[in-house]
Design a protein around this motif. Structure first.
Motif, PDB file in Angstrom:
ATOM      1  N   TYR A 115       1.248  -5.123  -0.721  1.00  0.00           N
ATOM      2  CA  TYR A 115       1.333  -3.952   0.209  1.00  0.00           C
ATOM      3  C   TYR A 115       0.928  -4.539   1.618  1.00  0.00           C
ATOM      4  O   TYR A 115       1.734  -3.161   2.470  1.00  0.00           O
ATOM      5  CB  TYR A 115      -0.441  -3.805  -0.001  1.00  0.00           C
ATOM      6  CG  TYR A 115      -0.743  -2.155   1.203  1.00  0.00           C
ATOM      7  CD1 TYR A 115      -0.739  -0.778   1.075  1.00  0.00           C
ATOM      8  CD2 TYR A 115      -1.607  -2.667   2.041  1.00  0.00           C
ATOM      9  CE1 TYR A 115      -0.618  -0.091   1.964  1.00  0.00           C
ATOM     10  CE2 TYR A 115      -1.894  -1.939   3.166  1.00  0.00           C
ATOM     11  CZ  TYR A 115      -1.697  -0.327   3.337  1.00  0.00           C
ATOM     12  OH  TYR A 115      -1.971   0.587   3.717  1.00  0.00           O
ATOM     13  N   ASN A 121       5.138  -4.962   3.064  1.00  0.00           N
ATOM     14  CA  ASN A 121       5.437  -3.808   2.758  1.00  0.00           C
ATOM     15  C   ASN A 121       5.158  -2.705   3.245  1.00  0.00           C
ATOM     16  O   ASN A 121       6.107  -2.095   4.088  1.00  0.00           O
ATOM     17  CB  ASN A 121       6.053  -2.962   1.462  1.00  0.00           C
ATOM     18  CG  ASN A 121       6.800  -4.558   0.491  1.00  0.00           C
ATOM     19  OD1 ASN A 121       8.240  -4.586   0.708  1.00  0.00           O
ATOM     20  ND2 ASN A 121       5.899  -5.429   0.028  1.00  0.00           N
ATOM     21  N   ASN A 122       4.343  -2.309   4.015  1.00  0.00           N
ATOM     22  CA  ASN A 122       3.710  -0.975   5.186  1.00  0.00           C
ATOM     23  C   ASN A 122       2.743  -1.582   5.880  1.00  0.00           C
ATOM     24  O   ASN A 122       2.349   0.020   6.092  1.00  0.00           O
ATOM     25  CB  ASN A 122       2.649  -0.459   3.910  1.00  0.00           C
ATOM     26  CG  ASN A 122       3.348   0.420   2.386  1.00  0.00           C
ATOM     27  OD1 ASN A 122       3.960   0.664   2.767  1.00  0.00           O
ATOM     28  ND2 ASN A 122       3.252  -0.778   1.324  1.00  0.00           N
ATOM     29  N   SER A 151      -1.098   1.242   7.103  1.00  0.00           N
ATOM     30  CA  SER A 151      -0.480   2.455   6.405  1.00  0.00           C
ATOM     31  C   SER A 151       0.718   2.761   7.432  1.00  0.00           C
ATOM     32  O   SER A 151       0.623   3.808   8.502  1.00  0.00           O
ATOM     33  CB  SER A 151      -0.849   3.117   5.442  1.00  0.00           C
ATOM     34  OG  SER A 151       0.536   3.182   4.662  1.00  0.00           O
ATOM     35  N   LYS A 176       6.394   6.012   7.416  1.00  0.00           N
ATOM     36  CA  LYS A 176       7.195   5.412   6.806  1.00  0.00           C
ATOM     37  C   LYS A 176       8.550   6.988   7.035  1.00  0.00           C
ATOM     38  O   LYS A 176       9.911   6.516   8.130  1.00  0.00           O
ATOM     39  CB  LYS A 176       8.474   4.922   6.244  1.00  0.00           C
ATOM     40  CG  LYS A 176       7.588   3.297   5.959  1.00  0.00           C
ATOM     41  CD  LYS A 176       7.991   2.372   4.546  1.00  0.00           C
ATOM     42  CE  LYS A 176       7.554   1.269   3.953  1.00  0.00           C
ATOM     43  NZ  LYS A 176       7.698   0.377   3.131  1.00  0.00           N
TER      44      LYS A 176
END
Ligand SMILES: Nc1ncnc2c1ncn2[C@@H]1O[C@H](COP(=O)(O)OP(=O)(O)OP(=O)(O)O)[C@@H](O)[C@H]1O
Ligand SMILES: Nc1ncnc2c1ncn2[C@@H]1O[C@H](COP(=O)(O)OP(=O)(O)OP(=O)(O)O)[C@@H](O)[C@H]1O
Ligand SMILES: [Mg+2]
Ligand SMILES: [Mg+2]
Lengths: 316, 360, 260, 360, 260
Positions: D223, D226-227, E120, E123
């Motif tokens: 995670y 990639n994030n 997070s 994107k």
């Protein structure tokens, strides 16, 4: 299916364990036992041994013969195997605590050390009082065989080992020093050279095994001192005994890996057939497969066998 | 065919002034160089100087602490004997690292070669020179496989030699059945194998043939690296393989020849090792990888290839040898020696980096 | 063109994974001419000359040098055949000296036994030759022929690369964007150098994005588009606007130019 | 201020035609793609797919040879248990290799951390959670020193971690006095240290907490990589550190944080190891370096940094685990196993290279 | 110039080992102008802008942004202060996507707990922004915003770099030879882009060896020579020949230009 058993050695590159494996294989074949062998990558590689024990459990073996790299560290894995109903026999090296295994078929390494120590002291006679002793040990990690042979030698020779579980805390002036050899010739030679440089008057050399002794001999030979120095060792492999015969090594304590392995296989077979577990030697907490001092120059008060006998019993 | 045109065209009229332009180049050597800067420049331009200085310093330090016991011809030549194997393997490693590669299989190739020499001579009863030849062939073949996989299949050297290490070592154990050939057995049937253990004595100094072999090997490689086309090409390949390829170096052939030669040198190392330990042991040489890389690194060679001198490697090996003997004579615990050598590795490279940075 | 082309290529195809860099490209170079190759970024110009100079092997197609079909498997083969190339990325070894770089792959050996048996390099001779060549080309600002190439400025490096090609090229000299990163003065020097080489009768292939330069020196202009030769024009017959229009696809090229 | 000038000048009149130029880009996707090419493209675009396929194939092969003894929940989860340590250390190695570095000190850091945990808990009588914390601090400090030397002093990772390996290992032996802390002693005073040895049983399947820790660790890192911005920066640093620095990544801080995190993960590995072997042994974990690098390499990660997936590492570790257990169960000599793993390493990278080459 | 300069530097010195790349260099940039920096190869142009943009720390000298003395220790500091730079070597991460590259070091996080706690990345938002910016600048030929930068052509990459600078620069945009390797069409696109950015009131520093381009777009020309600013000229008062003559040392610059 028939009975299956596992043999787990410290490494599969040391001739000692190779012979152990051969002995086990021969006996297994004779008794119709399926044997699978495992080994660590190097001495001290405990994880491989743990993995091997697990594999044996998964494989449905009846018993395990093991020469533990880490005598304390392996105990939980051994317990798991015993809980799963396997017979676990420690070969060569007792576990710590020793009753962690169902039985132990071993050389008494302390005794092996003591024997060569006594022999060296007796051979030197009065000169033992001001001998100069070099200790060629195994690895920086001081595994238990290393400690027992080294400290046993001191006891036999008459040096106070102080803490018998620790190398290097001694204060006896006769000790020139300790160096490590990794149990091979190159290490033996370099270590001998180093200690000779520290004190050129060394006249007694304790070596952890015979390859290290052979290396030490090369170092002594290169400075022309091979005649005046007593080299003692432990193992009793055929090249080592031949070296005793030729005077390279003064005396060596011979141990019997083939016997340990063969006895182990027999015990597992018996356990599989009858459920009976092997018993330790009288007066000891393990089954002593014996150790004998091999030399052609017996010393008074130290029991020994001749080289000819030694060659008959040698391994590797 | 058209005539060559006049050099000037309307579009470029502004370039006409160029004929009057200054010929000075924008390079300004700073004049006020301090002695320190001069020294740094010297160090920078001679890659083997730093390890040489460190070597002399460490010799001086141990000599002053330990006195004549350490600083005697005998002890000093003893260090040479102790580093002979590392030095030979380090020479192989040097060639490989100059191409920006790394060879993790040197130790395994050395051992397998020595085992082959011993087995062929003693067990098959082949004459010793032929047995030695077999050992060299084995070394060269292993090296060639490395080189082939790296140059032709284009695999990273680290991985190829990591794999080969395991393969060669396992082959060694399987082939030798873990059996040591004793010194005496060799002496009887193949004394040639032990030749590098013999020595020449000059006063207290003892030079084994192994030490002499190391000296000759390093001298020859030094000559080859500096005075032949092959040597120049080796540096070019390590520097920038694409550039080397485009400017006329057969990079693949170079790489294959380098790894094959490294394999051959490892076989020589195996032979030297037989001389040193007297016997042939399949469990020997387990640390040759790390020791050879350590020697190269302390010797100031760049792991990125193309820079460094083989003399530096020799000095690097000697520095380690001096420390090991010196510390042992000073009665230091082996574990402290390990730690100090770890520190030495980092310190050597840090000094080198500092020189590069300041001397530019 | 009455003469036979010295170097021709027909139907070159080169694929890089999913990209087709050359898509049935043709190429002709005549003796003694400066042929400019122009085209958009990514049109395949560098791929074309790499195929011709042996740096990459085309997937398909045929290359002929002086009428002989050739199959270069490496730049060394091309060099041996007399084709010298200055690549877009220069291809000098930074840590080696100027002289080492000039002679890389064709070192001179000492005369006598030192050279034949011991394969010793004749450094003095190589240094002298390099120094002469660089002075000849007006690159006298380089003080030390044993200086590492990495210590040279971009212009000086370009000079060394061009000097090497000019000194050793016996049949064809190829230059891929030799002035891209150069200043005004340095670019001019390189253009002079190109004309110098041509005046010695050697044909030159020049790749450039600089239209004024191209129209100044070229005898013919090969316009490359989408991986193939679109057309070949004579700079005397067309304007820069025409060339740019053909190259970018703004205008269709005339039929006779395509046939060329 | 002058007015913006007209876009056209006499010098550039030839550019006027540009307004009519084609917008097409010189990119020609070949249309006639064969299924093989499509497959290659798929493999190329998902870096963990190759090792996954190899894993499934090797499972299938061993299952067909060894039958239910091997293909049982118990044996399969046993493989998981056996690779738990390699997997955890491999996760640390993954992070480092993604930055184009390498960490040879992972094994040593793991062992030292576990020894510190054990010693602090058992010998100093400190409460177990605090002892664990001490272990993590030691791991982080070792990692930080690596990172500092690599990022600030700009030394090559190979050399720094080679030196640290020796230093940390020697420290470990000196500090622990080579003493193993027995399982019973731990159980009495600090059972928390052995927590990763406990297990959850589902039918025949046995999941130790160590295996669960590995799964969670890999999932979290996946995670993060990639994030999160940190993950993107990590890839950027490995890809081209100069470019990353210039486009706004604090490369030094990234490197230091990566090596520190790697040290922390090694400490976690040490804790997991205590759970697995029950006791605290200063001689354990000597092959963690090589095994973790092997897992990463077989997992298809590039040693040049910037490319690869942490899942690949996990599959790589499992492939080695499957081979080891499978070959052992088949009764193969251990040396053959080593040889096969050597071949596997080279083959894995060769396949990867082939895919890259053909799929472009 | 009535206005105060937005960015000034005085007496910058930068040494690389034995090379002095900057030798007491001065620099002034005024609001809203395009300042061209020209000079020979190795004159120290790139070193100058690296010093200004925090990529290297000058050994001596002072830099002021809007009158405040600044000490950038990294390009990040300069970016935070609103100075965006397109470096000569582009500085894109090849394996990352276009969108990743656009936002490297200033990523957007998701709103809510996913962003604040789990950090997070958002994107979708970043992709949208990148796509918008690229379309705005006419770079519609890029099909997929998640394409890795290494799959782009040189011109496209240059476009991404310039787009990034234009999108995020709030005070100054610096471009170091943005058209060096570009084709005619691609160069034109970049020049248009520069004028576009300037028309939004942002001052731009443009380093180039292409005199026609420089004279076309620059408001003032900073001529760099031997590591220092030689003079500053107005392209309306001098010809290209003059500029080249000053730059190459063929002619002494006029006193009033030096004072500027
Ligand atoms: N080694 C390679 N691997 C993959 N693709 C490549 C490679 N070399 C070139 N290409 C691709 O092939 C196409 C043609 O490239 P090439 O370098 O020949 O163009 P060019 O005309 O020289 O462009 P420029 O003017 O920018 O130098 C481009 O799409 C490029 O991305
Ligand atoms: N990192 C570095 N290390 C050593 N020297 C350097 C470094 N960067 C630049 N130089 C030197 O500093 C001088 C000025 O270089 P710089 O790149 O600033 O020139 P420039 O004017 O940008 O030239 P160009 O037009 O070729 O880009 C040159 O001599 C160069 O070799
Ligand atoms: Mg090109
Ligand atoms: Mg520049």
């Amino acid at each position: 299916a028939g009975v299956s058993a596992c043999l787990i050695t410290k490494t599969d590159t040391n001739p000692f364990f190779v012979k152990m494996k051969e002995g086990a294989e021969a006996k297994a074949k004779e008794l119709g036992v399926t044997l699978k062998s495992y080994a660590g990558k190097i001495d001290g590689d405990s994880e491989s041994q743990v993995a091997a024990i697990e594999t044996c459990i998964a494989d449905g073996a009846k018993g395990i013969l093991i020469t533990a790299s880490d005598t304390k560290g392996i105990v939980p894995a051994v317990k798991e195997a015993r809980d799963a109903g396997l017979l676990v026999i420690a070969l060569d090296t007792p576990l710590d605590p020793i009753d962690a295994a169902d039985a132990t078929f071993a050389t008494d390494n302390l005794l092996a050390g003591k024997l060569i120590g006594q022999w060296a002291a007796a051979t030197l006679g009065d000169k033992a009082k001001d001998a100069k002793v070099a200790f060629l040990d195994l690895t920086p990690a001081q595994p238990s065989v290393d400690v027992m042979r080294d400290q046993g030698f001191m006891m036999g020779f008459g040096i106070d080992p102080k803490d018998p579980t620790k190398i290097g805390d001694e204060t006896d002036p006769r000790i020139v020093g300790h160096d490590i050899t990794n149990g091979n010739e190159e290490g033996g030679r370099t270590a001998m050279e180093n200690l000779l440089q520290k004190n050129p008057n060394i006249n007694v050399v304790h070596t952890i095994n015979e390859p290290a002794a052979a290396g030490a001999y090369e170092a002594l030979k290169s400075v022309g001192k091979e005649k005046g120095v007593l080299i003692v060792s432990v193992d009793g492999g055929c090249p080592g005994v031949k070296n005793v015969q030729e005077g390279v090594i003064g005396a060596t304590s011979q141990q019997y890996p083939l016997m340990m392995a063969a006895l182990g296989i027999e015990a597992i077979k018996k356990f599989a057939d009858t459920g009976e577990k092997p018993k330790p030697t009288e007066g000891k907490n393990f089954f002593d497969t014996g150790v004998s001092l091999v030399t052609d120059k017996p010393a008074k008060g130290v029991p020994s066998i001749s080289v000819a006998d030694g060659l008959k019993k040698c391994w590797g | 065919m058209s005539e060559p045109k006049a050099a000037t065209k309307p579009h470029l009229e502004y370039e006409n002034v160029l004929s009057g332009s200054s010929k000075q180049v924008a390079q300004f050597d700073s004049d006020k160089k301090t002695p320190v800067q001069k020294f740094q420049y010297f160090l920078h331009s001679s890659p083997a100087a730093v390890p040489l200085i460190v070597l002399i310093l460490s010799l001086a330090v141990f000599a002053s602490i330990l006195g004549s016991k350490f600083f005697s011809p005998f002890a000093l030549t003893l260090i040479l004997q102790q580093v002979a194997i590392t030095g030979v393997i380090g020479a192989a490693q040097t060639l490989v690292i100059l191409t920006a590669g790394i060879d993790l299989s040197v130790g395994a190739i050395m051992v397998l070669s020595s085992v082959v020499m011993g087995q062929v001579a003693v067990h098959y009863g082949v004459p010793a020179p032929l047995a030695v030849l077999c050992g060299f062939v084995v070394g060269a073949v292993c090296g060639f496989i490395n080189g082939f996989l790296i140059a032709r299949v284009k695999l990273p050297p680290f991985i190829v030699t990591l794999g080969m290490w395991q393969i060669v070592l396992a082959t060694n154990f399987l082939y030798s059945a873990n059996e040591t050939i004793r010194s005496q057995d060799l002496g009887d049937s193949a004394a040639l194998l032990q030749i590098f253990g013999q020595s020449v004595k000059l006063g207290g100094a003892v030079f084994t043939y192994g030490v002499i072999a190391l000296a000759v090997l390093v001298a020859v490689l030094w000559y080859v690296l500096n005075n032949t086309a092959w040597g120049r090409h080796l540096y070019a390949v390590g520097d920038d393989p694409d550039a080397a390829e485009l400017s006329g170096v057969n990079v693949k052939r170079m790489l294959i020849s380098v790894y094959t030669l490294a394999g051959l040198i490892c076989a020589l190392g195996g032979w030297v090792m037989i001389g040193r330990i007297g016997s042939v042991s399949p469990t020997a040489g387990q640390f040759a990888n790390i020791e050879s890389i350590t020697a190269v690194v302390i010797g100031g060679m760049s792991l990125f290839g193309g820079r460094g001198s083989i003399l530096g490697m020799l000095f690097g090996a000697l520095i380690v040898g001096v420390f090991q003997l010196g510390l042992r004579m000073a009665g230091t615990d082996p574990q402290w020696t390990y730690m100090l050598i770890g520190v030495l590795i980092i310190a050597a490279v840090a000094i080198d980096q500092w020189i590069r940075k300041v001397a530019g | 063109m009455a003469q036979e082309p010295i170097l021709t290529a027909r139907g070159l195809i080169k694929r890089y994974g999913r990209v087709t860099a050359l898509d049935k490209a043709d190429f002709d170079l005549y003796p003694g001419e400066i042929l400019a190759v122009i085209g958009d970024n990514g049109a395949g110009k560098s791929s074309l000359i790499k195929a011709i100079s042996g740096a990459v092997t085309p997937d398909e197609g045929e290359i002929k040098l002086e009428g002989q079909t050739i199959h270069f498997r490496s730049p060394i083969d091309a060099r041996k055949a007399g084709i010298e190339t200055v690549y877009q990325n220069l291809a000098l070894s930074p840590a080696l000296s100027i002289s080492d770089n000039m002679f890389l792959g064709r070192e001179l050996r000492k005369p006598g036994i030192m050279g034949s048996l011991f394969r010793s390099l004749d450094k003095a001779a190589m240094d002298k030759f390099s120094r002469d060549k660089l002075s000849e080309l007006g690159l006298m600002t380089i003080q030390n022929i044993n200086q590492a190439v990495e210590t040279l400025s971009g212009g000086q490096r370009q000079g060394v690369a061009v000097a090497r090609a000019a000194a050793f090229g016996s049949k064809v000299v190829i230059l891929d964007e030799p002035t891209a990163a150069l200043g005004v003065k340095e670019s001019r020097r390189v253009l002079e150098l190109i004309q110098d080489v041509r005046s010695r009768g050697m044909p030159i292939v020049l790749i450039s994005h600089n239209m004024p330069h191209v129209f100044e020196v070229a005898d013919r202009i090969h316009i490359h588009r989408l991986g193939k030769r679109l057309c070949v024009i004579n700079p005397k017959d067309y304007t820069m606007s025409d060339a740019v229009a053909f190259m970018t696809g703004a205008k269709e090229p005339p039929v006779e130019a395509i046939a060329a």
